[in-house]
Design a protein around this motif. Structure first.
Motif, PDB file in Angstrom:
ATOM      1  N   LYS A   1       0.483  -0.974  -0.546  1.00 47.81           N
ATOM      2  CA  LYS A   1      -0.367  -0.164  -0.114  1.00 47.81           C
ATOM      3  C   LYS A   1       0.641   1.360   0.154  1.00 47.81           C
ATOM      4  O   LYS A   1       1.688   1.773   0.598  1.00 47.81           O
ATOM      5  CB  LYS A   1      -0.931   0.202   1.248  1.00 47.81           C
ATOM      6  CG  LYS A   1      -1.925  -1.123   1.289  1.00 47.81           C
ATOM      7  CD  LYS A   1      -3.329  -1.293   1.645  1.00 47.81           C
ATOM      8  CE  LYS A   1      -3.776  -0.103   1.779  1.00 47.81           C
ATOM      9  NZ  LYS A   1      -5.237  -0.206   0.637  1.00 47.81           N
ATOM     10  N   ASN A   2       0.282   2.401  -0.750  1.00 47.82           N
ATOM     11  CA  ASN A   2       1.093   3.247  -0.271  1.00 47.82           C
ATOM     12  C   ASN A   2       1.534   4.334   1.242  1.00 47.82           C
ATOM     13  O   ASN A   2       2.586   4.791   0.894  1.00 47.82           O
ATOM     14  CB  ASN A   2       0.241   5.085  -0.827  1.00 47.82           C
ATOM     15  CG  ASN A   2      -0.349   4.753  -2.620  1.00 47.82           C
ATOM     16  OD1 ASN A   2       0.609   4.035  -2.789  1.00 47.82           O
ATOM     17  ND2 ASN A   2      -1.147   4.975  -3.082  1.00 47.82           N
ATOM     18  N   ASP A   3       0.867   3.551   1.895  1.00 51.33           N
ATOM     19  CA  ASP A   3       1.619   4.043   3.310  1.00 51.33           C
ATOM     20  C   ASP A   3       3.019   2.748   3.709  1.00 51.33           C
ATOM     21  O   ASP A   3       3.244   2.754   5.231  1.00 51.33           O
ATOM     22  CB  ASP A   3       0.579   4.063   4.112  1.00 51.33           C
ATOM     23  CG  ASP A   3       0.021   2.522   4.888  1.00 51.33           C
ATOM     24  OD1 ASP A   3      -0.312   1.505   4.231  1.00 51.33           O
ATOM     25  OD2 ASP A   3      -1.655   2.725   4.980  1.00 51.33           O
TER      26      ASP A   3
END
Length: 103
Positions: free
Chosen positions: A19-21
């Motif tokens: 994920k982007n995080d």
């Protein structure tokens, strides 16, 4: 989609997303090698999935399920279905689920 990375985690028999995080999540597969379609993606089984492709028009993911000799689809509703391959290795065209063979 949205810059997130989808990967086939071959030796763990699962499909994962970075994920982007920075968190990694399992999208499909229960970690046991085998063959099982499922209405719950994390209950499905793969056997050495090797490649994935994101299909933007329906938000699904196609999976080359290598040792099952099948093409699988993770649908946007989290169902995992088989869309092609009879489960026997080889090269043969024909009906997607009855005759088609993949290595």
């Amino acid at each position: 989609n949205n810059g997130e990375l989808i990967i086939a985690d071959r030796d763990n028999h699962v499909i994962r997303m970075i994920k982007n995080d920075g968190n990694v999540i399992t999208l499909a597969g229960n970690g046991q090698c085998g063959f099982k379609d499922s209405n719950i993606a994390i209950d499905a089984q793969f056997h050495y999935p090797t490649n994935v492709a994101y299909v933007s028009n329906d938000n699904s993911i196609l999976v080359a399920d290598s040792y099952n000799h099948r093409i699988r689809k993770i649908k946007s509703n989290n169902n995992v279905i088989t869309i092609a391959g009879c489960g026997i290795s080889g090269f043969e065209n024909g009906n997607a689920l009855i005759n088609a063979k993949f290595y």
